[in-house]
Design a protein around this motif. Structure first.
Motif, PDB file in Angstrom:
ATOM      1  N   ASN A 127       0.813  -1.232   0.000  1.00  0.00           N
ATOM      2  CA  ASN A 127       0.000   0.000   0.000  1.00  0.00           C
ATOM      3  C   ASN A 127       0.835   1.265   0.000  1.00  0.00           C
ATOM      4  OD1 ASN A 127      -2.540  -1.386   0.104  1.00  0.00           O
ATOM      5  ND2 ASN A 127      -2.175  -1.761   2.289  1.00  0.00           N
ATOM      6  N   LYS A 128       1.942   1.261  -0.738  1.00  0.00           N
ATOM      7  CA  LYS A 128       2.780   2.447  -0.834  1.00  0.00           C
ATOM      8  C   LYS A 128       2.243   3.462  -1.839  1.00  0.00           C
ATOM      9  CE  LYS A 128       6.937  -0.008   0.610  1.00  0.00           C
ATOM     10  NZ  LYS A 128       7.107   0.702   1.887  1.00  0.00           N
ATOM     11  N   GLY A 129       1.248   3.067  -2.631  1.00  0.00           N
ATOM     12  CA  GLY A 129       0.603   4.001  -3.546  1.00  0.00           C
ATOM     13  C   GLY A 129       1.135   4.002  -4.958  1.00  0.00           C
ATOM     14  N   LEU A 130       2.119   3.141  -5.253  1.00  0.00           N
ATOM     15  CA  LEU A 130       2.759   3.146  -6.569  1.00  0.00           C
ATOM     16  C   LEU A 130       2.328   1.947  -7.401  1.00  0.00           C
ATOM     17  CD1 LEU A 130       4.991   4.429  -8.444  1.00  0.00           C
ATOM     18  CD2 LEU A 130       6.538   2.707  -7.461  1.00  0.00           C
ATOM     19  N   SER A 131       1.984   2.198  -8.653  1.00  0.00           N
ATOM     20  CA  SER A 131       1.812   1.121  -9.635  1.00  0.00           C
ATOM     21  C   SER A 131       2.568   1.520 -10.887  1.00  0.00           C
ATOM     22  CB  SER A 131       0.332   0.872  -9.951  1.00  0.00           C
ATOM     23  OG  SER A 131      -0.291   2.050 -10.432  1.00  0.00           O
ATOM     24  N   THR A 132       3.223   0.547 -11.520  1.00  0.00           N
ATOM     25  CA  THR A 132       4.021   0.821 -12.711  1.00  0.00           C
ATOM     26  C   THR A 132       3.666  -0.155 -13.825  1.00  0.00           C
ATOM     27  OG1 THR A 132       5.855  -0.629 -12.051  1.00  0.00           O
ATOM     28  CG2 THR A 132       5.943   1.681 -11.318  1.00  0.00           C
ATOM     29  N   ALA A 133       3.982   0.247 -15.053  1.00  0.00           N
ATOM     30  CA  ALA A 133       3.766  -0.596 -16.228  1.00  0.00           C
ATOM     31  C   ALA A 133       4.957  -0.393 -17.167  1.00  0.00           C
ATOM     32  CB  ALA A 133       2.463  -0.214 -16.927  1.00  0.00           C
ATOM     33  N   SER A 134       5.863  -1.371 -17.203  1.00  0.00           N
ATOM     34  CA  SER A 134       7.086  -1.254 -17.992  1.00  0.00           C
ATOM     35  C   SER A 134       7.179  -2.437 -18.957  1.00  0.00           C
ATOM     36  CB  SER A 134       8.317  -1.235 -17.077  1.00  0.00           C
ATOM     37  OG  SER A 134       8.244  -0.160 -16.163  1.00  0.00           O
ATOM     38  N   ARG A 135       7.333  -2.136 -20.248  1.00  0.00           N
ATOM     39  CA  ARG A 135       7.307  -3.218 -21.237  1.00  0.00           C
ATOM     40  C   ARG A 135       8.024  -2.807 -22.515  1.00  0.00           C
ATOM     41  NH1 ARG A 135       1.614  -6.237 -22.897  1.00  0.00           N
ATOM     42  NH2 ARG A 135       2.487  -8.331 -23.162  1.00  0.00           N
ATOM     43  N   ILE A 136       8.599  -3.804 -23.184  1.00  0.00           N
ATOM     44  CA  ILE A 136       9.245  -3.619 -24.482  1.00  0.00           C
ATOM     45  C   ILE A 136       8.279  -4.032 -25.591  1.00  0.00           C
ATOM     46  CG2 ILE A 136      11.138  -4.354 -25.979  1.00  0.00           C
ATOM     47  CD1 ILE A 136      12.157  -2.688 -23.739  1.00  0.00           C
ATOM     48  N   TYR A 137       8.142  -3.167 -26.601  1.00  0.00           N
ATOM     49  CA  TYR A 137       7.331  -3.458 -27.792  1.00  0.00           C
ATOM     50  C   TYR A 137       8.248  -3.439 -29.013  1.00  0.00           C
ATOM     51  CZ  TYR A 137       3.053  -2.900 -25.078  1.00  0.00           C
ATOM     52  OH  TYR A 137       2.049  -3.050 -24.149  1.00  0.00           O
ATOM     53  N   LEU A 138       8.096  -4.464 -29.880  1.00  0.00           N
ATOM     54  CA  LEU A 138       9.048  -4.659 -30.971  1.00  0.00           C
ATOM     55  C   LEU A 138       8.347  -4.786 -32.315  1.00  0.00           C
ATOM     56  CD1 LEU A 138      10.189  -7.340 -28.689  1.00  0.00           C
ATOM     57  CD2 LEU A 138      12.022  -5.860 -29.473  1.00  0.00           C
ATOM     58  N   ALA A 139       8.967  -4.212 -33.336  1.00  0.00           N
ATOM     59  CA  ALA A 139       8.440  -4.354 -34.693  1.00  0.00           C
ATOM     60  C   ALA A 139       8.564  -5.807 -35.135  1.00  0.00           C
ATOM     61  CB  ALA A 139       9.207  -3.443 -35.644  1.00  0.00           C
ATOM     62  N   ARG A 140       7.462  -6.361 -35.621  1.00  0.00           N
ATOM     63  CA  ARG A 140       7.440  -7.774 -35.992  1.00  0.00           C
ATOM     64  C   ARG A 140       8.413  -8.093 -37.127  1.00  0.00           C
ATOM     65  NH1 ARG A 140       3.972 -11.823 -34.955  1.00  0.00           N
ATOM     66  NH2 ARG A 140       2.539 -10.407 -33.904  1.00  0.00           N
ATOM     67  N   ARG A 141       8.611  -7.142 -38.037  1.00  0.00           N
ATOM     68  CA  ARG A 141       9.442  -7.404 -39.211  1.00  0.00           C
ATOM     69  C   ARG A 141      10.922  -7.582 -38.879  1.00  0.00           C
ATOM     70  NH1 ARG A 141       8.596  -1.660 -42.204  1.00  0.00           N
ATOM     71  NH2 ARG A 141       6.553  -1.904 -41.256  1.00  0.00           N
ATOM     72  N   LEU A 142      11.294  -7.429 -37.622  1.00  0.00           N
ATOM     73  CA  LEU A 142      12.687  -7.582 -37.221  1.00  0.00           C
ATOM     74  C   LEU A 142      13.141  -9.043 -37.161  1.00  0.00           C
ATOM     75  CD1 LEU A 142      13.015  -4.946 -34.332  1.00  0.00           C
ATOM     76  CD2 LEU A 142      14.139  -4.876 -36.559  1.00  0.00           C
ATOM     77  N   ARG A 143      12.253  -9.996 -37.402  1.00  0.00           N
ATOM     78  CA  ARG A 143      12.561 -11.427 -37.255  1.00  0.00           C
ATOM     79  C   ARG A 143      13.078 -11.677 -35.831  1.00  0.00           C
ATOM     80  NH1 ARG A 143      15.360 -10.791 -42.113  1.00  0.00           N
ATOM     81  NH2 ARG A 143      17.290 -11.650 -41.229  1.00  0.00           N
ATOM     82  N   LEU A 144      12.162 -11.580 -34.912  1.00  0.00           N
ATOM     83  CA  LEU A 144      12.471 -11.563 -33.489  1.00  0.00           C
ATOM     84  C   LEU A 144      12.913 -12.931 -32.978  1.00  0.00           C
ATOM     85  CD1 LEU A 144       9.366  -9.425 -32.491  1.00  0.00           C
ATOM     86  CD2 LEU A 144      11.725  -8.624 -32.701  1.00  0.00           C
ATOM     87  N   LYS A 145      13.773 -12.913 -31.974  1.00  0.00           N
ATOM     88  CA  LYS A 145      14.262 -14.128 -31.345  1.00  0.00           C
ATOM     89  C   LYS A 145      13.444 -14.408 -30.081  1.00  0.00           C
ATOM     90  CE  LYS A 145      19.040 -13.614 -32.966  1.00  0.00           C
ATOM     91  NZ  LYS A 145      20.469 -13.509 -32.562  1.00  0.00           N
ATOM     92  N   GLN A 146      12.828 -15.574 -30.037  1.00  0.00           N
ATOM     93  CA  GLN A 146      11.966 -15.914 -28.914  1.00  0.00           C
ATOM     94  C   GLN A 146      12.732 -16.063 -27.607  1.00  0.00           C
ATOM     95  OE1 GLN A 146       8.556 -15.910 -28.922  1.00  0.00           O
ATOM     96  NE2 GLN A 146       8.945 -15.002 -30.941  1.00  0.00           N
ATOM     97  N   GLU A 147      14.045 -16.294 -27.701  1.00  0.00           N
ATOM     98  CA  GLU A 147      14.835 -16.406 -26.480  1.00  0.00           C
ATOM     99  C   GLU A 147      14.786 -15.123 -25.659  1.00  0.00           C
ATOM    100  OE1 GLU A 147      15.795 -17.099 -29.492  1.00  0.00           O
ATOM    101  OE2 GLU A 147      16.713 -19.098 -29.586  1.00  0.00           O
ATOM    102  N   PHE A 148      14.734 -13.971 -26.345  1.00  0.00           N
ATOM    103  CA  PHE A 148      14.652 -12.694 -25.633  1.00  0.00           C
ATOM    104  C   PHE A 148      13.310 -12.575 -24.914  1.00  0.00           C
ATOM    105  CE2 PHE A 148      13.196  -8.199 -25.827  1.00  0.00           C
ATOM    106  CZ  PHE A 148      14.063  -7.675 -24.871  1.00  0.00           C
ATOM    107  N   PHE A 149      12.236 -12.931 -25.600  1.00  0.00           N
ATOM    108  CA  PHE A 149      10.908 -12.894 -24.979  1.00  0.00           C
ATOM    109  C   PHE A 149      10.894 -13.746 -23.711  1.00  0.00           C
ATOM    110  CE2 PHE A 149      10.174 -11.362 -29.121  1.00  0.00           C
ATOM    111  CZ  PHE A 149       8.943 -10.746 -29.185  1.00  0.00           C
ATOM    112  N   THR A 150      11.458 -14.944 -23.819  1.00  0.00           N
ATOM    113  CA  THR A 150      11.453 -15.874 -22.691  1.00  0.00           C
ATOM    114  C   THR A 150      12.292 -15.353 -21.532  1.00  0.00           C
ATOM    115  OG1 THR A 150      11.142 -17.734 -24.211  1.00  0.00           O
ATOM    116  CG2 THR A 150      11.958 -18.238 -22.001  1.00  0.00           C
ATOM    117  N   ALA A 151      13.463 -14.797 -21.838  1.00  0.00           N
ATOM    118  CA  ALA A 151      14.358 -14.314 -20.781  1.00  0.00           C
ATOM    119  C   ALA A 151      13.702 -13.179 -19.986  1.00  0.00           C
ATOM    120  CB  ALA A 151      15.677 -13.835 -21.390  1.00  0.00           C
TER     121      ALA A 151
END
Length: 406
Positions: free
Chosen positions: A126-150
């Motif tokens: 109940n400290k009053g803080l909520s956060t939302a931190s996330r990475i969004y990536l362009a699909r055309r980059l041929r993304l590596k699923q290992e990064f998503f998993t890590a």
């Protein structure tokens, strides 16, 4: 840089005035104050100090870029998203990012676990803080699923591939709103850049609760340098318990005001009406603020402050060179994210804060009203700090409260 000599001067003026008032009994609210946290001794407090110092550096860069304006940050959420990004970097690029994030002195082999635990601790209780931190990536980059998993394994948040078009804006805004109890709305006011890349998103909402309540708000004058005063909603209360001191080198009075659940607001109020707060901004470090907790003196004052209710948004990407990341931006080497070169193109941050007048208890009733005042009726700096860990949760510069809106 540690400031030792000025700290010896803090509170001397207040001590002389209030000695008779405080020598016999503690000020109300003192019992709720947490024991001073030992910085630089445990992985958790070292991490809190690192994220705080990163936050002060980032705030200085933003304040310099937007001179003479209201500016606000919730730095720990920005630390979180850039640390997620570091999981996709080469060893060289990760070292560069970690130096900017102030992790290079931690010597913590479980760094990600330590940060995750710190984030959990400041978002619970109940400290009053909520956060939302996330990475969004362009699909055309041929993304590596290992990064998503890590990232998901370390932080419980899976990066997301963008679909393209306006639906990405809606998807990001909806997710941030959901993570912050629908308090941070429309983090993105416009679509992301069309060029394929990596986008960091960091939203934060803070609603603190005072230990001691204020009287209902009223309209009062707030002074401006070289301009007419503006009428803004102010909260005021007599015999309010705070810790206070004077820093003669910085020509300001510093106050620590207790919030519930081991959280404090520190306010840096210049003695003159000025919008140039650079000297104060340059002083802030985790160690300096930590020292204030044991240097300021408990007293009672007539406390007056503007109602702090605002939202603030900025793309922080242009600030990264000021953190020593010029070379990194030229060669980001995010080799673990995609099969082709990937580049960070935005760091979108939005913070929303609301502080009401109510509190857990009333100001102490007494027949003698304190003659001391702490009147925040001119530009000032403030920060919100988790006293249990020493972590900086939010920091702001208030030049004109009339411009604050949600």
């Amino acid at each position: 840089m540690k400031r030792t000599t000025p700290l010896l001067l803090l509170g001397l003026v207040v001590l002389v005035v209030v000695q008779a008032q405080t020598e016999d009994e503690p000020a109300a609210g003192e019992d709720e104050q947490a024991e001073p946290v030992e910085l630089f001794t445990t992985p958790a407090t070292k991490m809190a100090a690192a994220t705080s110092d990163f936050g002060y550096n980032l705030f200085r860069a933003l304040a310099s870029q937007q001179d003479g304006a209201n500016v606000f940050l919730a730095p720990i959420g920005v630390s979180a998203v850039l640390t997620q990004l570091a999981l996709g970097a080469s060893e060289r690029a990760q070292r560069q990012l970690f130096r900017a994030l102030r992790y290079h002195t931690l010597q913590d082999p479980q760094l990600h676990n330590t940060l995750r635990d710190l984030l959990t601790s400041v978002k619970t209780g109940n400290k009053g803080l909520s956060t939302a931190s996330r990475i969004y990536l362009a699909r055309r980059l041929r993304l590596k699923q290992e990064f998503f998993t890590a990232v998901e394994q370390q932080y419980g948040i899976r990066p997301k591939a963008l679909q393209g078009g306006s639906r990405d804006t809606k998807d990001i805004n909806d997710w941030v709103a959901s993570e912050t109890g629908n308090k941070v709305q429309r983090l993105l006011a416009k679509p992301l850049p069309k060029n394929p890349g990596v986008n960091a998103v960091a939203g934060a909402y803070f609603k603190g609760k005072w230990v001691t309540a204020f009287a209902p708000q009223s309209l009062q004058n707030f002074q401006q340098e070289g301009k007419a005063p503006v009428r803004v909603p102010m909260m005021q209360q007599e015999n309010y318990p705070i810790k206070m001191g004077v820093d003669s080198d910085l020509s300001c009075t510093i106050a620590q005001i207790l919030l519930q659940n081991q959280v404090s607001m520190f306010v840096f109020l210049p003695q003159e009406v000025t919008s140039n707060l650079t000297a104060l901004e340059e002083t802030l470090t985790a160690e300096f603020v930590q020292d204030l907790g044991s240097t300021l003196h408990a007293t009672h004052v007539t406390l007056t402050m503007p109602v702090l209710k605002f939202s603030y948004a900025a793309d922080l990407l242009t600030l990264l060179p000021d953190l020593g990341l010029t070379d990194w931006l030229a060669d980001q080497d995010l080799e673990k994210i995609a099969a082709q070169p990937a580049k960070l193109v935005t760091v979108n941050h939005k913070v929303v804060m609301e502080m009401a007048a109510d509190g857990d208890q009333s100001a102490p009733a007494t027949s003698a009203t304190s003659h001391l005042t702490y009147h925040m009726d001119r530009p000032f700096l403030f920060l919100i700090r988790d006293d249990a860990s020493g972590a900086l949760l939010l920091i702001g510069r208030v030049i004109n409260p009339k411009d604050l809106t949600i």
